[in-house]
Design an enzyme around this catalytic site. Structure first.
Site, PDB file in Angstrom:
ATOM      1  N   TYR A 157       0.834  -1.216   0.000  1.00  0.00           N
ATOM      2  CA  TYR A 157       0.000   0.000   0.000  1.00  0.00           C
ATOM      3  C   TYR A 157       0.861   1.255   0.000  1.00  0.00           C
ATOM      4  O   TYR A 157       0.686   2.155  -0.831  1.00  0.00           O
ATOM      5  CB  TYR A 157      -0.890  -0.066   1.240  1.00  0.00           C
ATOM      6  N   ALA A 158       1.808   1.308   0.920  1.00  0.00           N
ATOM      7  CA  ALA A 158       2.608   2.528   1.069  1.00  0.00           C
ATOM      8  C   ALA A 158       3.447   2.801  -0.178  1.00  0.00           C
ATOM      9  O   ALA A 158       3.564   3.954  -0.611  1.00  0.00           O
ATOM     10  CB  ALA A 158       3.511   2.406   2.294  1.00  0.00           C
ATOM     11  N   ASN A 183      -4.024   8.831  10.656  1.00  0.00           N
ATOM     12  CA  ASN A 183      -5.005   8.079  11.449  1.00  0.00           C
ATOM     13  C   ASN A 183      -6.242   8.889  11.824  1.00  0.00           C
ATOM     14  O   ASN A 183      -6.484   9.179  12.993  1.00  0.00           O
ATOM     15  CB  ASN A 183      -4.323   7.468  12.681  1.00  0.00           C
ATOM     16  N   PHE A 207     -11.427  -2.239  17.725  1.00  0.00           N
ATOM     17  CA  PHE A 207     -11.609  -2.158  19.183  1.00  0.00           C
ATOM     18  C   PHE A 207     -13.082  -1.895  19.533  1.00  0.00           C
ATOM     19  O   PHE A 207     -13.613  -2.464  20.489  1.00  0.00           O
ATOM     20  CB  PHE A 207     -10.724  -1.050  19.773  1.00  0.00           C
TER      21      PHE A 207
HETATM   22  C1  UGA Z   1      -3.443   2.649   8.505  1.00  0.00           C
HETATM   23  C2  UGA Z   1      -3.532   2.366   7.047  1.00  0.00           C
HETATM   24  O1  UGA Z   1      -2.441   1.781   6.487  1.00  0.00           O
HETATM   25  C3  UGA Z   1      -3.861   3.509   6.209  1.00  0.00           C
HETATM   26  O2  UGA Z   1      -5.156   3.291   5.777  1.00  0.00           O
HETATM   27  C4  UGA Z   1      -3.924   4.836   6.717  1.00  0.00           C
HETATM   28  O3  UGA Z   1      -3.345   5.751   5.850  1.00  0.00           O
HETATM   29  C5  UGA Z   1      -3.422   5.029   8.100  1.00  0.00           C
HETATM   30  O4  UGA Z   1      -3.465   3.914   8.923  1.00  0.00           O
HETATM   31  C6  UGA Z   1      -4.377   6.009   8.717  1.00  0.00           C
HETATM   32  O5  UGA Z   1      -5.435   5.584   9.240  1.00  0.00           O
HETATM   33  O6  UGA Z   1      -4.104   7.187   8.581  1.00  0.00           O
HETATM   34  P1  UGA Z   1      -2.241   1.736  10.610  1.00  0.00           P
HETATM   35  O7  UGA Z   1      -2.061   2.991  11.396  1.00  0.00           O
HETATM   36  O8  UGA Z   1      -1.207   0.689  10.858  1.00  0.00           O
HETATM   37  O9  UGA Z   1      -2.280   2.040   9.069  1.00  0.00           O
HETATM   38  O10 UGA Z   1      -3.704   1.155  10.847  1.00  0.00           O
HETATM   39  P2  UGA Z   1      -4.466   0.337  11.966  1.00  0.00           P
HETATM   40  O11 UGA Z   1      -4.961  -0.926  11.350  1.00  0.00           O
HETATM   41  O12 UGA Z   1      -5.497   1.237  12.535  1.00  0.00           O
HETATM   42  O13 UGA Z   1      -3.363  -0.073  13.061  1.00  0.00           O
HETATM   43  C7  UGA Z   1      -2.815   0.828  13.973  1.00  0.00           C
HETATM   44  C8  UGA Z   1      -1.974   0.042  14.952  1.00  0.00           C
HETATM   45  O14 UGA Z   1      -2.846  -0.717  15.790  1.00  0.00           O
HETATM   46  C9  UGA Z   1      -0.999  -0.962  14.339  1.00  0.00           C
HETATM   47  O15 UGA Z   1       0.156  -1.005  15.128  1.00  0.00           O
HETATM   48  C10 UGA Z   1      -1.721  -2.291  14.460  1.00  0.00           C
HETATM   49  O16 UGA Z   1      -0.853  -3.405  14.512  1.00  0.00           O
HETATM   50  C11 UGA Z   1      -2.469  -2.091  15.763  1.00  0.00           C
HETATM   51  N1  UGA Z   1      -3.719  -2.878  15.916  1.00  0.00           N
HETATM   52  C12 UGA Z   1      -4.675  -2.831  14.964  1.00  0.00           C
HETATM   53  C13 UGA Z   1      -3.922  -3.598  17.088  1.00  0.00           C
HETATM   54  O17 UGA Z   1      -3.064  -3.645  17.984  1.00  0.00           O
HETATM   55  N2  UGA Z   1      -5.093  -4.282  17.244  1.00  0.00           N
HETATM   56  C14 UGA Z   1      -6.069  -4.269  16.304  1.00  0.00           C
HETATM   57  O18 UGA Z   1      -7.111  -4.915  16.525  1.00  0.00           O
HETATM   58  C15 UGA Z   1      -5.864  -3.517  15.141  1.00  0.00           C
END
Ligand code: UGA
Length: 353
Positions: A157-158, A183, A207
């Site tokens: 994606y990135a 985010n 969550f």
């Molecule tokens: C996302 C997406 O890649 C993009 O859509 C977007 O540009 C960006 O975030 C954004 O929303 O601006 P990420 O921040 O990794 O990437 O998205 P999440 O799936 O929300 O994860 C955030 C963090 O929470 C990560 O470290 C992930 O491993 C963690 N996570 C996620 C948990 O610990 N538990 C979960 O149930 C889901």
């Protein structure tokens, strides 16, 4: 191009109009301006209240169709929000993710360069790559990006988003601005698995779903990664600051990438889990100790082979402030409470209470 908000002859094309950010932008355009909207998406279930609005025209289509791309590029202002953007899909659907985040935006940018439209393209904070736990502020024009190996398909994606940015920046004659969201959270974010979507949504929706179902929140690799969560209302205000700043012609608006984030809202994901549990307990009027404790899971087990992560995403917000006078306003607790309350109200069937 003169994009006055009181000019009812202007139509803005919003691609991805039915999505999380698009639905908020559509409402704001209709409320704050006299513009019309040409909204493109594959579904419009978030827009039921707008489907009969005489200032809106909706097209159910995607950017894979050249005729759709040509039509969108006829409008003076094009905001492209369309993307596959849930990390759980970056591994198993890498090619589809790349098509959605590179091929389609590149075709739209080419058409906008020909027609003279101003393209406001949504990229991502993820283009800063595999940031370390002690990474400093990510600055639009100076921070280098490091990605994982090709086997870590998390970065499909990135890298597609980054290539799209470079393609846009390289197109002669294109009037462009790139937005890098940090985010965004708010009502209508993502989906509830098994209800209006399948798979694993981003962390806020995931969550919220677990809280509503009385299940433990899953902390991927211990929940040590940090994010700066940003209210979707700040995102919309940023866009209005951008639109107002000279209708895309003022220096400092065109040919620029902007971080859009709230640097005061940083938390680890484990801290986020704690805050969301407390807010949920308050919304429900129960003691937080009655909710299941969070559980640690491994990223690869949870998302599949090829998962990797950015450990800290702290935006520099100086450029948006300097060039557009924009600063995010919504504190973390306010943004989370609004989002979670909306989720509970929207999805709760009473089964989990
Ligand atoms: C996302 C997406 O890649 C993009 O859509 C977007 O540009 C960006 O975030 C954004 O929303 O601006 P990420 O921040 O990794 O990437 O998205 P999440 O799936 O929300 O994860 C955030 C963090 O929470 C990560 O470290 C992930 O491993 C963690 N996570 C996620 C948990 O610990 N538990 C979960 O149930 C889901």
């Amino acid at each position: 191009m003169n994009l006055r908000f009181d000019d009812n002859s202007i139509t803005v094309a919003i691609v991805g109009c039915g999505g999380f950010i698009g639905s908020h932008l559509l409402d704001a355009v209709l409320e704050r301006t006299r513009w019309r909207v040409f909204g493109v998406d594959l579904d419009f279930y978030r827009l039921q209240h707008r489907l009969n609005d005489e200032r809106c025209e909706f097209l159910c289509a995607d950017l894979a169709e050249p005729v759709v791309v040509e039509r969108i590029a006829q409008f003076p202002l094009v905001v492209n929000l369309a993307a596959i953007c849930t990390p759980s899909r970056y591994m198993g659907e890498a090619c589809e993710v790349i098509r959605s985040n590179y091929d389609h935006p590149a075709a739209l940018a080419t058409a906008c360069a020909k027609s003279g439209s101003w393209l406001v393209h949504f990229s991502t904070s993820e283009i800063y790559g595999r940031t370390a736990p002690d990474s400093g502020e990510l600055e639009e024009d100076s921070t280098p990006a490091v990605f994982g190996p090709v086997t870590a398909s998390r970065w499909s994606y990135a890298t597609a988003k980054l290539l799209a940015e470079r393609f846009i920046a390289g197109l002669p004659d294109l009037k462009w601005t790139v937005v890098r969201p940090f985010n965004f959270v708010g009502p209508y974010m993502d989906f509830m698995p098994g209800v209006d979507g399948e798979g694993i949504p981003r962390v806020l929706a995931n969550f919220s779903t677990a809280l509503l179902r009385g299940e433990p929140l899953k902390l991927v690799n211990g929940g040590k990664a940090k994010r700066c969560f940003t209210s979707v209302h700040d995102a919309v205000d940023f866009l209005f600051a951008l639109f107002a700043a000279g209708s895309g012609t003022a220096p400092g608006v065109l040919s620029q990438a902007f971080n859009v984030g709230n640097s005061e809202n940083e938390v680890t994901i484990a801290e986020l889990a704690g805050k969301m549990r407390s807010i949920f307990a308050k919304v429900r009027g129960v003691d937080v100790s009655t909710l299941p404790e969070p559980q640690v899971v491994s990223g690869v087990e949870y998302y599949g082979a090829g998962y990797d992560d950015s450990m800290r995403r702290m935006p520099s917000v100086a450029k948006a402030q300097r060039l557009l006078g924009f600063k995010a306003r919504f504190p973390l607790e306010v943004a989370l409470e609004e989002s979670l309350s909306w989720f509970v109200k929207h999805y709760d069937t009473g089964a989990s209470s």
